[in-house]
Scaffold this motif. Structure first.
Motif, PDB file in Angstrom:
ATOM      1  N   ALA A   1       0.891  -1.269   0.231  1.00  0.00           N
ATOM      2  CA  ALA A   1       0.036  -0.057  -0.119  1.00  0.00           C
ATOM      3  C   ALA A   1       0.942   1.264  -0.124  1.00  0.00           C
ATOM      4  CB  ALA A   1      -0.876  -0.106   1.188  1.00  0.00           C
ATOM      5  N   SER A   2       2.157   1.159   0.513  1.00  0.00           N
ATOM      6  CA  SER A   2       2.860   2.296   0.408  1.00  0.00           C
ATOM      7  C   SER A   2       3.790   2.565  -0.652  1.00  0.00           C
ATOM      8  CB  SER A   2       3.717   2.261   1.916  1.00  0.00           C
ATOM      9  OG  SER A   2       4.542   0.997   2.066  1.00  0.00           O
ATOM     10  N   THR A   3       4.235   1.400  -1.213  1.00  0.00           N
ATOM     11  CA  THR A   3       5.150   1.538  -2.301  1.00  0.00           C
ATOM     12  C   THR A   3       4.478   1.172  -3.799  1.00  0.00           C
ATOM     13  OG1 THR A   3       5.762  -0.918  -1.984  1.00  0.00           O
ATOM     14  CG2 THR A   3       6.780   0.556  -1.021  1.00  0.00           C
ATOM     15  N   GLN A   4       3.341   0.790  -3.750  1.00  0.00           N
ATOM     16  CA  GLN A   4       2.961   0.026  -5.373  1.00  0.00           C
ATOM     17  C   GLN A   4       2.274   1.375  -5.854  1.00  0.00           C
ATOM     18  OE1 GLN A   4       3.853  -2.857  -6.762  1.00  0.00           O
ATOM     19  NE2 GLN A   4       4.925  -2.461  -4.853  1.00  0.00           N
ATOM     20  N   ARG A   5       2.748   1.964  -7.005  1.00  0.00           N
ATOM     21  CA  ARG A   5       2.105   3.139  -7.428  1.00  0.00           C
ATOM     22  C   ARG A   5       0.906   2.913  -8.424  1.00  0.00           C
ATOM     23  NH1 ARG A   5       7.291   6.687  -9.567  1.00  0.00           N
ATOM     24  NH2 ARG A   5       8.240   7.303  -7.497  1.00  0.00           N
ATOM     25  N   LYS A   6       0.877   1.471  -8.967  1.00  0.00           N
ATOM     26  CA  LYS A   6      -0.215   1.065  -9.810  1.00  0.00           C
ATOM     27  C   LYS A   6      -1.329   0.519  -8.758  1.00  0.00           C
ATOM     28  CE  LYS A   6       2.605   0.017 -13.652  1.00  0.00           C
ATOM     29  NZ  LYS A   6       2.970  -0.990 -14.794  1.00  0.00           N
ATOM     30  N   GLY A   7      -1.146   0.433  -7.373  1.00  0.00           N
ATOM     31  CA  GLY A   7      -2.152  -0.007  -6.515  1.00  0.00           C
ATOM     32  C   GLY A   7      -2.042  -1.477  -6.394  1.00  0.00           C
TER      33      GLY A   7
END
Length: 312
Positions: free
Chosen positions: A64-70
């Motif tokens: 949740a804190s690192t995945q820009r694509k969700g």
């Protein structure tokens, strides 16, 4: 900070160190599990559930804190993710039973039979060709697995039908988890995939906790929580990230073979911390298994044909 280009000497060295570090951390799984279950206060089922639940929470926070694509999964891919999760959950139950019945060293060696089972399943499901070398490798791995699993010393008092069955169930379930990973379409990061696979694994094990008598963590000495933290932090999360880091710097085939060093680490740890010692025939079986896996993977070292399984 300067980047490290894949294929350079620096990348090869750092990638190799990262794989060996991941293998060393994965090999500690059996030690942590044995230490947690030392007084039989924690069942294999309960430990698998709490391991998968804790790993799900950690990966969810990281994702949740690192995945820009969700963190979303396409609807058509949920059956595959579900298959991964179910296989992972049952695998961890069998793995804990294996550590209990066969010991940390032998169970780790038995897992090495997984590539052979994946190869057979790939032939049946995807009609992938079986070359002469692959068939020979299967025979070598099968021979080594039999030697390690105790079938040739079935008269020994410490060998039971349950331990033999678990010895073959562990790599079979590991192969199932890997095959679902192979069937998953691209486009997801490993963090996203593992988050939902661990989440589903915990979900399918949740009803089974009724068999343990409680939905709460079992009462254990305080030191057991330290071992559990090591199981999650070192042998699950950190090991995975170290291996993922290595895959950005090494060919997948090289990484897949280097990670076989987990067997050596596991044998060393089991002797050092648990007093486990392999008899000569088991040592011979371990060497045969490693040789068979090397023969199976070596032809793909210069190709992209090898896709490493998501570990643990």
């Amino acid at each position: 900070m300067p980047t490290v280009e894949p294929g350079t000497f620096q990348a090869t060295v750092t990638g190799t160190i990262a794989v060996l570090l991941a293998a060393a951390c994965w090999a500690l799984s059996g030690i942590f599990v044995k230490l947690i279950m030392v007084d039989d206060q924690v069942s294999s089922l309960a430990l698998a559930f709490w391991r998968d639940t804790a790993a799900f929470v950690v990966f969810l926070v990281v994702g949740a804190s690192t995945q820009r694509k969700g963190m979303a999964i396409r609807r058509s891919d949920w059956p595959v993710i579900a298959g991964m999760g179910v296989s992972l959950g049952v695998f961890h139950v069998a793995l804990n039973l294996g550590y209990r019945l066969n010991g940390a060293a032998i169970t780790t060696i038995q897992q090495a039979a997984m590539p052979a089972m994946v190869l057979v399943a790939a032939r049946m499901v995807w009609k992938e060709p079986l070359t002469g070398m692959k068939i020979f490798s299967l025979m070598v791995i099968a021979t080594g697995t039999v030697l390690v699993s105790g079938l040739v010393q079935a008269g020994a008092p410490e060998v039971s039908l349950a331990s033999i069955a678990v010895g073959f169930l562990v790599p079979a379930l590991y192969a199932g988890w890997s095959l679902f990973g192979k069937a998953l379409r691209s486009g997801y990061s490993a963090v996203v995939t593992l988050t939902w696979a661990f989440g589903i694994a915990a979900l399918i094990l949740l009803p089974c906790q009724l068999l343990t008598g409680s939905l709460l963590p079992p009462p254990v000495p305080a030191i057991a929580y330290l071992w559990f933290g090591g199981l999650i932090g070192i042998s699950t999360v950190f090991a995975f990230f170290a291996f993922t880091f290595a895959l950005g710097r090494l060919p997948a085939g090289i990484a897949s073979i280097l990670v076989m060093s987990e067997i050596a680490f596991a044998v060393f740890y089991a002797h050092l911390f648990l007093g486990e010692t392999l008899v000569p025939i088991e040592i011979a079986g371990a060497l045969v298994v490693v040789a068979g896996v090397f023969l199976l993977l070596a032809p793909g070292l210069t190709t992209k044909a090898i896709r490493p399984a998501l570990h643990r």
